[in-house]
Design a protein around this motif. Structure first.
Motif, mmCIF file in Angstrom:
data_model
loop_
_atom_site.group_PDB
_atom_site.id
_atom_site.type_symbol
_atom_site.label_atom_id
_atom_site.label_comp_id
_atom_site.label_asym_id
_atom_site.label_seq_id
_atom_site.Cartn_x
_atom_site.Cartn_y
_atom_site.Cartn_z
ATOM 1 N N GLY A 36 0.788 -1.222 0.000
ATOM 2 C CA GLY A 36 0.000 0.000 0.000
ATOM 3 C C GLY A 36 0.819 1.270 0.000
ATOM 4 N N TYR A 37 2.029 1.233 0.595
ATOM 5 C CA TYR A 37 2.810 2.467 0.658
ATOM 6 C C TYR A 37 3.313 2.908 -0.719
ATOM 7 N N GLY A 38 3.173 2.042 -1.716
ATOM 8 C CA GLY A 38 3.514 2.436 -3.076
ATOM 9 C C GLY A 38 2.363 3.083 -3.816
ATOM 10 N N LEU A 39 1.260 3.318 -3.107
ATOM 11 C CA LEU A 39 0.054 3.832 -3.750
ATOM 12 C C LEU A 39 -0.384 5.180 -3.190
ATOM 13 N N ILE A 40 0.522 5.876 -2.519
ATOM 14 C CA ILE A 40 0.177 7.201 -1.998
ATOM 15 C C ILE A 40 1.102 8.246 -2.611
ATOM 16 N N PRO B 251 -1.862 -1.210 5.385
ATOM 17 C CA PRO B 251 -2.139 0.232 5.426
ATOM 18 C C PRO B 251 -0.864 1.013 5.137
ATOM 19 N N PRO B 252 -0.885 1.934 4.192
ATOM 20 C CA PRO B 252 0.360 2.600 3.779
ATOM 21 C C PRO B 252 0.986 3.465 4.854
ATOM 22 N N MET B 253 0.177 4.113 5.671
ATOM 23 C CA MET B 253 0.729 5.058 6.634
ATOM 24 C C MET B 253 1.456 4.371 7.781
ATOM 25 N N SER B 254 1.179 3.091 8.000
ATOM 26 C CA SER B 254 1.780 2.395 9.140
ATOM 27 C C SER B 254 3.286 2.247 9.003
ATOM 28 N N SER B 255 3.802 2.357 7.780
ATOM 29 C CA SER B 255 5.239 2.169 7.560
ATOM 30 C C SER B 255 6.006 3.484 7.469
ATOM 31 N N LEU B 256 5.307 4.609 7.630
ATOM 32 C CA LEU B 256 5.939 5.905 7.384
ATOM 33 C C LEU B 256 6.264 6.684 8.650
ATOM 34 N N GLY B 257 5.920 6.142 9.825
ATOM 35 C CA GLY B 257 6.212 6.857 11.058
ATOM 36 C C GLY B 257 5.236 7.995 11.310
ATOM 37 N N GLU B 258 5.635 8.931 12.140
ATOM 38 C CA GLU B 258 4.754 10.040 12.521
ATOM 39 C C GLU B 258 4.664 11.074 11.404
ATOM 40 N N ILE B 259 3.435 11.432 11.046
ATOM 41 C CA ILE B 259 3.187 12.455 10.030
ATOM 42 C C ILE B 259 2.110 13.388 10.564
ATOM 43 N N ASP B 260 2.451 14.661 10.694
ATOM 44 C CA ASP B 260 1.512 15.665 11.207
ATOM 45 C C ASP B 260 0.934 15.251 12.556
ATOM 46 N N GLY B 261 1.786 14.674 13.392
ATOM 47 C CA GLY B 261 1.357 14.294 14.730
ATOM 48 C C GLY B 261 0.549 13.019 14.810
ATOM 49 N N SER C 253 2.572 12.522 -2.683
ATOM 50 C CA SER C 253 3.353 13.360 -1.765
ATOM 51 C C SER C 253 2.505 14.004 -0.678
ATOM 52 N N THR C 254 1.192 14.040 -0.876
ATOM 53 C CA THR C 254 0.296 14.591 0.149
ATOM 54 C C THR C 254 -0.380 13.482 0.954
ATOM 55 N N TYR C 255 0.125 12.267 0.805
ATOM 56 C CA TYR C 255 -0.365 11.100 1.547
ATOM 57 C C TYR C 255 -1.821 10.765 1.226
ATOM 58 N N GLN C 256 -2.180 10.976 -0.034
ATOM 59 C CA GLN C 256 -3.486 10.578 -0.539
ATOM 60 C C GLN C 256 -3.300 9.477 -1.574
ATOM 61 N N LEU C 257 -4.388 8.825 -1.944
ATOM 62 C CA LEU C 257 -4.324 7.766 -2.942
ATOM 63 C C LEU C 257 -3.771 8.308 -4.258
ATOM 64 N N ASP C 258 -2.739 7.655 -4.766
ATOM 65 C CA ASP C 258 -2.151 8.015 -6.053
ATOM 66 C C ASP C 258 -2.928 7.275 -7.142
ATOM 67 N N GLU C 259 -3.947 7.921 -7.667
ATOM 68 C CA GLU C 259 -4.840 7.254 -8.614
ATOM 69 C C GLU C 259 -4.116 6.851 -9.894
ATOM 70 N N GLU C 260 -3.162 7.645 -10.320
ATOM 71 C CA GLU C 260 -2.420 7.312 -11.537
ATOM 72 C C GLU C 260 -1.627 6.019 -11.356
ATOM 73 N N PHE D 288 -9.567 4.490 1.319
ATOM 74 C CA PHE D 288 -8.394 4.178 0.498
ATOM 75 C C PHE D 288 -8.613 2.882 -0.283
ATOM 76 N N VAL D 289 -9.067 1.838 0.411
ATOM 77 C CA VAL D 289 -9.300 0.544 -0.241
ATOM 78 C C VAL D 289 -10.410 0.660 -1.286
ATOM 79 N N ALA D 290 -11.479 1.364 -0.943
ATOM 80 C CA ALA D 290 -12.591 1.527 -1.883
ATOM 81 C C ALA D 290 -12.142 2.274 -3.137
ATOM 82 N N GLY D 291 -11.246 3.250 -2.976
ATOM 83 C CA GLY D 291 -10.731 3.983 -4.126
ATOM 84 C C GLY D 291 -9.931 3.091 -5.055
ATOM 85 N N ILE D 292 -9.110 2.215 -4.475
ATOM 86 C CA ILE D 292 -8.340 1.264 -5.285
ATOM 87 C C ILE D 292 -9.279 0.313 -6.012
ATOM 88 N N GLN D 293 -10.286 -0.170 -5.292
ATOM 89 C CA GLN D 293 -11.224 -1.116 -5.897
ATOM 90 C C GLN D 293 -11.958 -0.498 -7.083
#
Length: 267
Positions: free
Chosen positions: A55-59, A84-94, A61-68, A106-111
């Motif tokens: 999943g971390y390959g699908l976000i 879940p992509p964010m679980s591997s990235l550490g703390e982001i914006d607290g 730079s703004t930590y949103q789904l990379d639709e492309e 996120f999953v629904a968007g990929i589907q």
């Protein structure tokens, strides 16, 4: 053999697609849908179905789904994604991860993209919910499996599996990479805490209880891991070379995996 395996995967994939759509079909309808998809699979489709993207390959730079990126993978018929992509990235914006609602979106968007770009074939999303759906932030966390084994209480482990499935499904994820059925051999091994310990009988009973709990939700599929004899290592190093007798293989390392299959494990 390959097509039989892919049929099981497609069955699980279709569960996710209709689960997110709020539609539930009878078993015969599932079989018909799977047969229709499988009958038209090309070699490219099969290779894509056997590919899994983190999943971390699908976000972006703004930590949103990379639709492309998702569309590019879908055009290659990628069949599954994990974690879940964010679980591997550490703390982001607290924050240290996404909520259940964010993960489900996120999953629904990929589907949605996968089915648009891939001839209506759905994808399946999986995650390592090994002690609760602990990779998102607002779920029930449990202790590691070694703690569950110490209770000697399979009813408790059944409930752990059931609650884990509930929380993981709420995040839009039906495929749960749990339980760990490896039999601990050396206390130096860095993954001892993930197992039910060194007793094949205890691991069999507890593992089967977790499988039954996870799959008490008809939309969830448990996945046993990692491999028979993977945990046997004389040095304690992870992924060590293994040489063992048939006796040890069949009497120590095989029973926990067999027990999971015997209670109806799906993957």
């Amino acid at each position: 053999m390959l097509r039989s395996w892919l049929s099981a995967v497609c069955y699980t994939v279709l569960i996710l697609a209709v689960f997110n759509a709020g539609h539930f079909a009878a078993a015969d309808e599932w079989d018909t849908k799977v047969d229709e998809i499988m009958a038209n699979f090309s070699s490219v489709d099969i290779v894509g179905q056997m590919t899994q993207i983190a999943g971390y390959g699908l976000i972006n730079s703004t930590y949103q789904l990379d639709e492309e990126a998702v569309r590019d993978f879908a055009k290659y018929h990628v069949g599954s994604y994990l974690s879940p992509p964010m679980s591997s990235l550490g703390e982001i914006d607290g924050k240290w991860g996404w909520t259940t609602a964010q993960m489900r979106e996120f999953v629904a968007g990929i589907q949605k993209i996968a089915m648009e770009e891939n001839g209506g074939h759905p994808m399946v999303y999986g995650t390592d919910s090994a002690h609760g759906n602990a990779l998102v932030t607002d779920t029930v966390f449990f202790g590691q499996q070694i703690n569950g084994a110490a209770t000697f209480n399979p009813d408790l482990l059944y409930e752990q599996g059931r609650i884990t499935a509930r929380d993981t499904l709420a995040a839009g994820i039906p495929w749960i990479f749990d339980p760990v059925l490896d039999i601990m051999h050396s206390p130096l091994w860095p993954r001892v805490y993930e197992t039910f310990g060194e007793d094949p009988h205890l691991a069999s009973v507890m593992g089967a209880a977790v499988v039954r709990g996870i799959q008490s939700y008809n939309e969830s599929a448990a996945c046993m891991k990692h491999w028979i004899a993977y945990a046997w290592n004389p040095t304690g190093h992870d992924k060590d070379g293994v040489t063992m007798s048939d006796f040890d293989l069949l009497n120590t390392y095989f029973p926990s995996f067999k027990a999971a299959v015997d209670v109806g494990l799906l993957t």
